[in-house]
Design a protein around this motif. Structure first.
Motif, mmCIF file in Angstrom:
data_model
loop_
_atom_site.group_PDB
_atom_site.id
_atom_site.type_symbol
_atom_site.label_atom_id
_atom_site.label_comp_id
_atom_site.label_asym_id
_atom_site.label_seq_id
_atom_site.Cartn_x
_atom_site.Cartn_y
_atom_site.Cartn_z
ATOM 1 N N ALA A 11 48.471 25.526 55.364
ATOM 2 C CA ALA A 11 48.652 26.914 55.792
ATOM 3 C C ALA A 11 48.446 27.048 57.297
ATOM 4 O O ALA A 11 49.207 27.754 57.983
ATOM 5 N N LYS A 12 47.441 26.386 57.821
ATOM 6 C CA LYS A 12 47.184 26.444 59.263
ATOM 7 C C LYS A 12 48.373 25.887 60.041
ATOM 8 O O LYS A 12 48.822 26.491 61.027
ATOM 9 N N ASP A 13 48.899 24.751 59.597
ATOM 10 C CA ASP A 13 50.059 24.150 60.275
ATOM 11 C C ASP A 13 51.262 25.082 60.272
ATOM 12 O O ASP A 13 52.002 25.164 61.256
ATOM 13 N N LEU A 14 51.464 25.796 59.168
ATOM 14 C CA LEU A 14 52.643 26.645 59.027
ATOM 15 C C LEU A 14 52.488 28.021 59.670
ATOM 16 O O LEU A 14 53.482 28.620 60.087
ATOM 17 N N GLN A 27 43.180 33.511 56.176
ATOM 18 C CA GLN A 27 41.799 33.042 56.188
ATOM 19 C C GLN A 27 40.866 34.059 55.523
ATOM 20 O O GLN A 27 39.930 33.682 54.796
ATOM 21 N N GLY A 28 41.119 35.340 55.761
ATOM 22 C CA GLY A 28 40.323 36.379 55.112
ATOM 23 C C GLY A 28 40.509 36.394 53.607
ATOM 24 O O GLY A 28 39.546 36.569 52.851
ATOM 25 N N ALA A 50 45.339 28.794 46.218
ATOM 26 C CA ALA A 50 46.424 29.785 46.164
ATOM 27 C C ALA A 50 46.263 30.824 47.271
ATOM 28 O O ALA A 50 47.258 31.267 47.858
ATOM 29 N N ALA A 51 45.031 31.193 47.577
ATOM 30 C CA ALA A 51 44.790 32.172 48.642
ATOM 31 C C ALA A 51 45.249 31.632 49.992
ATOM 32 O O ALA A 51 45.889 32.351 50.767
ATOM 33 N N CYS A 127 42.066 39.668 46.165
ATOM 34 C CA CYS A 127 41.781 39.061 47.473
ATOM 35 C C CYS A 127 42.792 39.503 48.527
ATOM 36 O O CYS A 127 42.416 39.849 49.650
ATOM 37 N N ASP A 128 44.063 39.488 48.180
ATOM 38 C CA ASP A 128 45.129 39.856 49.106
ATOM 39 C C ASP A 128 45.086 41.344 49.451
ATOM 40 O O ASP A 128 45.210 41.729 50.616
ATOM 41 N N MET A 129 44.870 42.164 48.454
ATOM 42 C CA MET A 129 44.980 43.608 48.648
ATOM 43 C C MET A 129 43.671 44.268 49.073
ATOM 44 O O MET A 129 43.610 45.484 49.188
ATOM 45 N N THR A 130 42.654 43.465 49.338
ATOM 46 C CA THR A 130 41.422 43.984 49.935
ATOM 47 C C THR A 130 41.130 43.276 51.257
ATOM 48 O O THR A 130 40.002 43.311 51.752
ATOM 49 N N THR A 131 42.160 42.647 51.813
ATOM 50 C CA THR A 131 42.050 41.973 53.106
ATOM 51 C C THR A 131 43.158 42.493 54.014
ATOM 52 O O THR A 131 44.336 42.433 53.659
ATOM 53 N N GLY A 132 42.765 43.000 55.169
ATOM 54 C CA GLY A 132 43.735 43.536 56.110
ATOM 55 C C GLY A 132 44.504 42.452 56.837
ATOM 56 O O GLY A 132 44.231 41.255 56.692
ATOM 57 N N PRO A 133 45.470 42.850 57.658
ATOM 58 C CA PRO A 133 46.312 41.881 58.364
ATOM 59 C C PRO A 133 45.554 41.036 59.388
ATOM 60 O O PRO A 133 46.030 39.970 59.768
#
Length: 183
Positions: A11-14, A27-28, A50-51, A127-133
């Protein structure tokens, strides 16, 4: 190297250079996934993988259909022969089926990737929907409002989020309930 470390590195590379804000969000989301260990136990690593990988389909060199869950899941399946559970979670994260309908990609999504067990799907949505951009924790209603604000009311993402709101809220509430009872 373990699966979590592999997913973090991929994920970091991409994302880190090409889409630094998306990388901060990722990361969040992964940090939120790790925080669910009390209710997920042995499944925590699967959720964390998956996150880290849920938004790789936004990477410019992976965009094919323009639908990031499908593009990311296909990349994981076809290039990395990733575990089917991970591919399914990425493909279906945050009630993606509604956006697939908006993009006329429902058949591709559902034929290529079966749905995953509900608790993991709900946990990734939480996790996705409780983490902002920018990777900070947000209440789900703040996150939904942020998405609508970023895309505007007529954008297909906003329409998809509107259709997905009951699913998203139910997932978030269920994970919050499980956290409250410690199970």
């Amino acid at each position: 190297m373990g699966q979590v470390e592999w997913a973090h590195g991929l994920a970091k590379d991409l994302l880190a250079t090409a889409l630094p804000r998306r990388w901060a969000h990722t990361q969040g989301v992964a940090a939120r996934a790790m925080s669910l260990a009390p209710i997920l136990g042995d499944e925590t690593d699967t959720l964390t993988v998956a996150a880290y990988l849920h938004d790789i389909g936004y990477a410019p060199n992976l965009v094919d259909t323009g639908f990031h869950p499908l593009d990311g899941a296909r990349y994981l399946r076809d290039v990395h022969q990733a575990d089917d559970t991970i591919c399914r979670l990425v493909a279906h994260h945050s009630c993606a089926v509604n956006e697939a309908l908006e993009r006329s990609l429902f058949d591709e999504l559902t034929v290529e990737f079966d749905e995953e067990q509900p608790v993991l799907v709900q946990a990734l949505t939480y996790c996705d929907m409780t983490t902002g951009p920018d990777g900070v924790h947000l209440d789900v209603t703040e996150r939904l409002a942020e998405i609508h604000s970023r895309y505007g009311p007529e954008h297909l993402v906003s329409r998809s989020i509107t259709a997905s709101t009951p699913c998203i809220l139910a997932a978030v509430r269920e994970i919050e309930r499980l956290m409250a009872v410690g199970a």
